[in-house]
Structure formats: structure tokens, C-alpha cells
Design a protein around this motif. Sequence first.
Motif, PDB file in Angstrom:
ATOM      1  N   ARG A 237      -0.010  -7.682   5.361  1.00 65.12           N
ATOM      2  CA  ARG A 237       0.103  -8.928   6.124  1.00 65.12           C
ATOM      3  C   ARG A 237       1.553  -9.380   6.199  1.00 65.12           C
ATOM      4  O   ARG A 237       2.253  -9.370   5.199  1.00 65.12           O
ATOM      5  CB  ARG A 237      -0.700 -10.043   5.450  1.00 65.12           C
ATOM      6  CG  ARG A 237      -2.164  -9.831   5.452  1.00 65.12           C
ATOM      7  CD  ARG A 237      -2.886 -10.689   4.434  1.00 65.12           C
ATOM      8  NE  ARG A 237      -2.627 -12.105   4.577  1.00 65.12           N
ATOM      9  CZ  ARG A 237      -3.283 -13.037   3.897  1.00 65.12           C
ATOM     10  NH1 ARG A 237      -4.213 -12.679   3.025  1.00 65.12           N
ATOM     11  NH2 ARG A 237      -3.000 -14.307   4.059  1.00 65.12           N
ATOM     12  N   CYS A 238       1.980  -9.751   7.401  1.00 70.28           N
ATOM     13  CA  CYS A 238       3.347 -10.262   7.552  1.00 70.28           C
ATOM     14  C   CYS A 238       3.475 -10.973   8.896  1.00 70.28           C
ATOM     15  O   CYS A 238       2.755 -10.658   9.839  1.00 70.28           O
ATOM     16  CB  CYS A 238       4.336  -9.097   7.487  1.00 70.28           C
ATOM     17  SG  CYS A 238       6.054  -9.635   7.570  1.00 70.28           S
TER      18      CYS A 238
ATOM     19  N   GLY B 136      -6.080   5.350   8.437  1.00 69.89           N
ATOM     20  CA  GLY B 136      -5.188   4.266   8.869  1.00 69.89           C
ATOM     21  C   GLY B 136      -3.733   4.655   8.699  1.00 69.89           C
ATOM     22  O   GLY B 136      -3.416   5.797   8.410  1.00 69.89           O
ATOM     23  N   PRO B 137      -2.815   3.696   8.910  1.00 61.20           N
ATOM     24  CA  PRO B 137      -3.058   2.266   9.144  1.00 61.20           C
ATOM     25  C   PRO B 137      -3.585   1.968  10.547  1.00 61.20           C
ATOM     26  O   PRO B 137      -3.185   2.598  11.513  1.00 61.20           O
ATOM     27  CB  PRO B 137      -1.687   1.633   8.946  1.00 61.20           C
ATOM     28  CG  PRO B 137      -0.716   2.734   9.218  1.00 61.20           C
ATOM     29  CD  PRO B 137      -1.375   4.021   8.858  1.00 61.20           C
ATOM     30  N   GLU B 138      -4.521   0.992  10.595  1.00 62.10           N
ATOM     31  CA  GLU B 138      -5.121   0.563  11.864  1.00 62.10           C
ATOM     32  C   GLU B 138      -5.153  -0.952  11.929  1.00 62.10           C
ATOM     33  O   GLU B 138      -5.313  -1.615  10.900  1.00 62.10           O
ATOM     34  CB  GLU B 138      -6.578   1.072  11.952  1.00 62.10           C
ATOM     35  CG  GLU B 138      -6.724   2.524  12.325  1.00 62.10           C
ATOM     36  CD  GLU B 138      -6.233   2.839  13.722  1.00 62.10           C
ATOM     37  OE1 GLU B 138      -6.368   1.964  14.609  1.00 62.10           O
ATOM     38  OE2 GLU B 138      -5.688   3.936  13.936  1.00 62.10           O
ATOM     39  N   PHE B 139      -5.041  -1.505  13.148  1.00 64.46           N
ATOM     40  CA  PHE B 139      -5.213  -2.955  13.316  1.00 64.46           C
ATOM     41  C   PHE B 139      -6.698  -3.279  13.250  1.00 64.46           C
ATOM     42  O   PHE B 139      -7.508  -2.565  13.849  1.00 64.46           O
ATOM     43  CB  PHE B 139      -4.659  -3.411  14.673  1.00 64.46           C
ATOM     44  CG  PHE B 139      -3.162  -3.441  14.739  1.00 64.46           C
ATOM     45  CD1 PHE B 139      -2.455  -4.377  13.996  1.00 64.46           C
ATOM     46  CD2 PHE B 139      -2.457  -2.535  15.513  1.00 64.46           C
ATOM     47  CE1 PHE B 139      -1.054  -4.411  14.048  1.00 64.46           C
ATOM     48  CE2 PHE B 139      -1.078  -2.550  15.560  1.00 64.46           C
ATOM     49  CZ  PHE B 139      -0.378  -3.497  14.825  1.00 64.46           C
TER      50      PHE B 139
ATOM     51  N   ASN C 260      -4.795  -2.461   8.358  1.00 67.62           N
ATOM     52  CA  ASN C 260      -5.645  -1.974   7.260  1.00 67.62           C
ATOM     53  C   ASN C 260      -5.439  -0.490   6.971  1.00 67.62           C
ATOM     54  O   ASN C 260      -5.253   0.309   7.895  1.00 67.62           O
ATOM     55  CB  ASN C 260      -7.128  -2.177   7.601  1.00 67.62           C
ATOM     56  CG  ASN C 260      -7.535  -3.636   7.558  1.00 67.62           C
ATOM     57  OD1 ASN C 260      -6.874  -4.439   6.903  1.00 67.62           O
ATOM     58  ND2 ASN C 260      -8.593  -3.977   8.253  1.00 67.62           N
ATOM     59  N   ILE C 261      -5.481  -0.157   5.669  1.00 69.88           N
ATOM     60  CA  ILE C 261      -5.492   1.249   5.225  1.00 69.88           C
ATOM     61  C   ILE C 261      -6.719   1.390   4.333  1.00 69.88           C
ATOM     62  O   ILE C 261      -6.936   0.572   3.427  1.00 69.88           O
ATOM     63  CB  ILE C 261      -4.217   1.597   4.426  1.00 69.88           C
ATOM     64  CG1 ILE C 261      -2.974   1.429   5.299  1.00 69.88           C
ATOM     65  CG2 ILE C 261      -4.300   3.017   3.860  1.00 69.88           C
ATOM     66  CD1 ILE C 261      -1.677   1.381   4.519  1.00 69.88           C
TER      67      ILE C 261
ATOM     68  N   VAL D 273      -2.799  -6.903   0.271  1.00 73.56           N
ATOM     69  CA  VAL D 273      -4.010  -7.388  -0.398  1.00 73.56           C
ATOM     70  C   VAL D 273      -4.920  -6.198  -0.657  1.00 73.56           C
ATOM     71  O   VAL D 273      -5.272  -5.457   0.265  1.00 73.56           O
ATOM     72  CB  VAL D 273      -4.734  -8.426   0.499  1.00 73.56           C
ATOM     73  CG1 VAL D 273      -6.097  -8.766  -0.067  1.00 73.56           C
ATOM     74  CG2 VAL D 273      -3.887  -9.671   0.658  1.00 73.56           C
ATOM     75  N   ALA D 274      -5.273  -5.986  -1.927  1.00 75.00           N
ATOM     76  CA  ALA D 274      -6.178  -4.889  -2.287  1.00 75.00           C
ATOM     77  C   ALA D 274      -7.599  -5.423  -2.378  1.00 75.00           C
ATOM     78  O   ALA D 274      -7.849  -6.427  -3.026  1.00 75.00           O
ATOM     79  CB  ALA D 274      -5.761  -4.294  -3.630  1.00 75.00           C
ATOM     80  N   ASN D 275      -8.522  -4.744  -1.706  1.00 73.93           N
ATOM     81  CA  ASN D 275      -9.928  -5.151  -1.724  1.00 73.93           C
ATOM     82  C   ASN D 275     -10.776  -3.961  -2.153  1.00 73.93           C
ATOM     83  O   ASN D 275     -10.927  -2.993  -1.414  1.00 73.93           O
ATOM     84  CB  ASN D 275     -10.331  -5.642  -0.325  1.00 73.93           C
ATOM     85  CG  ASN D 275     -11.658  -6.361  -0.332  1.00 73.93           C
ATOM     86  OD1 ASN D 275     -12.394  -6.316  -1.306  1.00 73.93           O
ATOM     87  ND2 ASN D 275     -11.967  -7.026   0.766  1.00 73.93           N
ATOM     88  N   VAL D 276     -11.298  -4.014  -3.376  1.00 68.71           N
ATOM     89  CA  VAL D 276     -12.129  -2.927  -3.908  1.00 68.71           C
ATOM     90  C   VAL D 276     -13.571  -3.175  -3.474  1.00 68.71           C
ATOM     91  O   VAL D 276     -14.061  -4.303  -3.546  1.00 68.71           O
ATOM     92  CB  VAL D 276     -12.032  -2.876  -5.452  1.00 68.71           C
ATOM     93  CG1 VAL D 276     -12.888  -1.763  -6.024  1.00 68.71           C
ATOM     94  CG2 VAL D 276     -10.577  -2.707  -5.887  1.00 68.71           C
TER      95      VAL D 276
END
Length: 817
Positions: free
Chosen positions: A730-731, A758-761, A774-775, A811-814
Motif C-alpha cells: 500500500r502506498c 502476482g503482483p496484481e491489482f 496483492n502478492i 500488510v501480511a494476511n495469513v
Amino acid sequence: MAYFADLILPLPLDNRFTYSISEEEFQFIQPGMRLAVPFGKNRIYTGIVAAIHQDPPKVYEAKPIHQILDESPVVTEKQLEFWNWIADYYLCTEGEVMKAALPGAFLLESESIVKLKKSSEVDWDALNDEEYLVIEALQRQSSMKIQEIEQLLDKKKVLPVINKLVSRTLVDLNQEIYEQYKPKQVRYVRLNQAYSAEAEMHQLLDELSRAPKQREILLSYFALTARSKKSLKTKELIKESNASASVLKSLIDKGIFEEFFLDTDRVGFDGGSQNKEIHLNEDQRHAFEHIQDNFRENRVCLLHGVTSSGKTELYIKLIEKAIQNGKQALYVLPEIALTTQLIKRLQSYFGDKVLVYHSKYSLNERVEVYRHVLNNSEKGRIVIGARSCIFLPFKDLGLIVVDEEHEATFKQFDPAPRYHARDAAVVLAAKFKANIILGSATPSLESYFNADHNKYALVELTRRYGNVLMPEVEVVDIKTAHRKKKMTGHFSERLIDEIKECLKEGEQIILFQNRRGFSPILECNTCGHSPQCPNCDVSLTYHSHNNQLRCHYCGYHIAMQHKCMACRSNEISTKGFGTEQVETELKALFPESRIARMDQDTTRGKYAYEKIIAAFENEETDILIGTQMLTKGLDFRKVGLVGIMNADNLLNFPDFRAHERSFQLMLQVAGRSGRTKKRGKVLIQSYNPHHRIIQQVSTADYKEMYKEQLEDRYQYKYPPYYRLVRLTVRCRDFSKTNEAAEWLSRSLNSVFDPYVLGPEFPPVARIRNEYYKNILVKIPQKQSLGKTKRIIQKVLNSFKSIGAYRSVRVVANVDPQ
């Protein structure tokens, strides 16, 4: 000899911080207590003691603590272990977990207070306008907060002004800590001891013969205290004697009455428990025994029971058994809307042993619930609430019930920790050696897969309670209906006929449309322009009740436009529809009917859910329109028809779980129909009536859906066969977002190729002026989850050390949902 305490601070920092303590403090302090400690240049934070020891920190000199805030621990050792597990598993920090776990009132932070120096001589001519205003204000009041100075000067950056005044020794800048929790005090009155003897009492009544209103209060006081020996509330006395507060005040001023205050609980239950006996039918009894057998082997139990099969009665029996064994019970639900109905059922059975904990409760109420659970008091034996209640300080947890376990709302999205309450509850149960039951009419694929592979025990209820038939499901082809001109607005002729029939029979109707607002898109018929949010990559949704165009991501809103913003044409039309439009059309079609709407716009208040649900239960509402809040576990006795307005917008969603979610939503909402003797009806409107998922919903074939979706997941390497970790970059700078995402992707590919996508929007690539990319990292079953996350953490640490990407956040989301 030096002594030290390791603290967890409510900040997104990886380490615990070591502070020095004296020998007396070392003897007194225990892990789990709160300490106020200095951190940074001049801030004071509340930290939780994680450990006390005698090893000095190697890198820095330990600062002394500011003060001890508790006499006994407010966080248990089991909680500290649980926090550590969550931080480790979900790739976040213990500080972030602490912030989510503790009620805000426990996390005291210091506030900067500006005071005028008493000895200072003010040279008014040397001050500029802003400094003059600050000094003048401080001469009128003893101290000011930073926010007050910001309001006074009408600007955000006021520290340069304050720092100049500090350097001239005109003001002092201090840090002060405020206790946020305030106990609720209730005003009581009692008769002055001087009038307790009979002679004095008669004399007093004679004296008050000329003041009839005061005499009336006194007589009411005697009547009330004779009935109950308890202390008397001021409110009760005023109400009973029909007098005003000023009359009572004059009696207090004369010294006839004395007033005093007592701390009381905000959380409580007024009615007594009716303890209605629950009788299980044969299917339920068999399921109950099966669950008990599995509990003896300490197995996680998945209860797959069709809608209205009586799962709640089973939960109540299991809770009752846990309470009899002297244990605490936790009942976790995905939505606050659901707690409303269940609280009544549990409280009518268990009385004030039931406490409720969720975000609609005030800061002070949450502190009181937290304390009851911590003290293991009789009042907090059973806790019911949304996902955050897994963080409560249980002492002796015996049972966890996770109802509607398939729900995506169990997953926390923002801020960190991005935990899944169902999965975390399984770990919490293991820490306490407690029993856990996961219940649903449409279990998540992951849970059913675990049961299928003997990791969980599976118990099934295949028949509705009282052998009520499952509702009859009919699919309406609205593509053909449009062509044959058999549509009125968004209602097919078939749906209108069924609604009329239902209303004639005196039955209630639920209509489901999973989109709030009036219309998601406003479009110009001349040039095709539709108003967009300036901060996010989405179109503005039209809300008719306040005539606004509103962004559902950032809250930006403007007045409804009657001319196109691009070409100034008057030809503007709305595309798509939400709950508001369904409500407007219904009111035109059925003006005599009582219609209500339940979505995020109508349930903002603390008791809003309660009012809407109670009105529908008491048959004050004929038709209830709503979003997915309506689909989950609510029990309405007189619903004869459920209408799903548009099944297609659920199915056509860019997500590997879209079909599973659509099936769950539609089957759950269908389950609200026909829950008593008469068979209910469900109408599904769709442009694609032959879609596999819609056909599976019409036959309520969960196993068919499970097999088909599992095949797809295996083929495309998704859960439950592969674990997922999603990294979101995010930026505010578009090119920096792209560069940073590419760098991360290359670093991860060098280790995990070919399991990095990814990376993809994402579908919405900009929110609040931040760009997202996102990756996705896929983790095969044989690959160690712990090692993989450690490598990801190393890559993230390397990324943080790059100066060019300092403004970029990852941001990491497991296990993303």
C-alpha cells in the motif's frame, strides 16, 4: 542487584521492551500487570508485564518505570501465551494483539498538557499573534491540552508555537495520565439517624404538615423501606411520591435525608431466569450423546445440522453441562445482529450468568464484562459475543461454541491482528483442554474437509425439529420474465403473486438483496459518465433516504446530482439496485403492508438490531428486507416466504470462494422460511437459472457442492489443499507501489517459485488515495508453514530496511478469506 521487567507495549513493534525496577517493585510486580512507562521522547504508555528477571538489556540502558497501575494481574498467563501464538501465526506483533485484546479503557496513554509558568514575566510585545492567544488563554484557565490549542489557533501543527514558548520559559509541557474507566454511580437516600426513634419521627411529621409535598415524600419513603429493606434509589423515591427533585433536595438541605452514592454494574440482566426445560427429540439426543463421546477423546466436533434442526438447544444443553462442572463457557457468533435473539434465549435459561461482549457496547461496559470474567465471578460464567470475545481473560474455560462457523465475518480484516476467530478458538480450547464445537448448516469447505479426513469429529442432524419439511425452492428466470414484460421494477410476476398469497394468509416475508443503498451506479444516458469517488476507484452509491451519493469504502459523500457532471445532460438513470430501492418499490406495490429494512444504514445504534428483530418477531412488520445480516441463524416462527432478489451478483465475484459463499448465503437465507408446521417457500430470481450452484441450492445438496468445489480447489491449488499468505503493498505513490510490489515478488519468487502469484491489482485498486497491489504465496501441504512464514518475515524485514520504500506499507494476511 538490578531487577528488570519485560513489557509488551500497544505499538506495532516486534520486540518486548525492558525497564528497570526496584527490589520492592520486583517483589510486588507479577506478569500480566499494567505499568505506565516512558517511551520515546516524552510519551507515556501502558505496558503489560510479560516477564520479570535480572538480565539487563544488551543494546540499551533500561529506563525506570513511571508507575504501577494494578494491584493484581489483569492479563492471565494463558492469555499471554495465546497472544504470543496469534502474533507468531498471523505475522503481526504482540503489541497489535494487546491493542485488540484489551478494552480501550485499560490502555492509558499520556496526554500533553501545557501550563503557564508561575514565576514567568510575560513580555507581550515580543509575542506574535499565535503566542499571544495561547498565553492569554492560559491566564484564564490553569492548563490546556494540545487538541484545545489546535482548536484555539485553528491549525494542526501547534508544537512549533508551544516549543518556542517553552524555550522562553513561559510555559511547561508535561505528560499526564488519565484513567478512562469511570464506575457508574447511582444516587441513594436514607433517613437521618436523628429521626430513627418513633418520637422524633412523629415530631418531624407534625413539623412537615405545612409542607404537604415534603411530607408525601417522607411517607412514600416509609412505605418503600417497609416493603424492601434495601437501600432506596433517589429515582424510585421521586417516582413513587410523584414529587419533583427540588422538593427532595430541600429535605436533604434541611438534613432530614442524607444522600450517598454506590458503584453499580452497567452490565446485568433484569429478569429472573425462567429455566424452561429443554426437551431433545430422538435425533438431537443421539447427536448430543455422539458429541459427548467425542468430547471425552478431546476432539474438535463439527455439528452439521440443516437449518431449523435445533442446534441451539444442543448448545444450551452442552453449556449447562459445562456450568454444572464448574467451568466457564464461551459462545462465539459472527454478527452482533445474531446475538440479539440468542441473548434472550440464553438469559431466559441461565439468568444473569450470561454476559454479552461486542463492539456496540461502551468502553465502560466492556471493562466490567472483562473484570467479571477475570474474577471468574458467578455473573460471567457464560459469555456470548462476536469474534473479539476470544481475548477475554478466562480462568477455567470448559466449552467453546462457534456458531455459523463458515462465516467470513469471523476473519478480522483491519487493523492487525488479522486473525480468524474460529481457528483461534480451536487453539484457545487446546490451551485450556476445553471442549469445542463448530456448528453450521453449511460448513466451510476447510472444516468439512478436516472432518472428512478424521481431524475433526463429524455429527450430523439431517432433519428439521418436529419433522418440519425443508422449504420448497423455486427458481424464477428473470431473463425470460424481462423479455415477456412480466417484471414490475425488480419484482417478477411470480414473486409478487407469492407475496400477495403470503400476506393474505397472515404470514411474514423476508426479501434478501446483498447490497445496501438505492442504486450502486448513477449513469448519464448521453455520455455514459458515472460519478466516481475522488479517493477510491469505485462509483458512488445513491442513497435515497438522505438524497446523497456515498462511497462505501471511505465515506465520501455529495448531494444527489440531477445533471451529468461531465456533459450537463438531464438524462440520468440508475443502474443496479440495493435494499433501499427494493423498499421503495415494495411500498408502491403494497402500500397497506408494514415494511422494514435491516442493513448497515439502519442498524447504527446500540439497540437498533434489537428493535428491528423484536418488531418482526412480534409481528409488527409484514415484510423485512435486508442484506446478509438476515441470513444467519435468526429464528422467526411465521415466515412463509423468502425471496432472493438477484442471485447472480453473489456468483459473479472475482474470488475462489465465490461459489461456496453464494451457496452458503442462499441456503442460509432459505432456511429462515417455514420453521413451523406449514412448509415454507423460497423464490430465487436469477438471469442464469441453470447455474450449478443455484441448482444445488434448490435441492439443498451440500455434499454435491462440496465435492465439486473441492475438485476445483485441488486443480487450482487453493485451500484446503494449500495454505495462503497474501501480502498487500500500500502506498499513495502509484509508481512506488508498483516498484515495491515487483521487488517483493522477485524476492519471494527466488525462494518459493512457482507458488507465488502476482503482483496484481485487486478489484478495487485505490482506497482513501492509497494504491493497493496483492502478492499471493501458496504453501503446499508438505511444506513447513512455520519455516515459510519465517522466510516471509525475513524478506519483509529486508524490505523495511530499504530507504526508498519507507513510505510503502506491506500488510501480511495469513489464511485470507
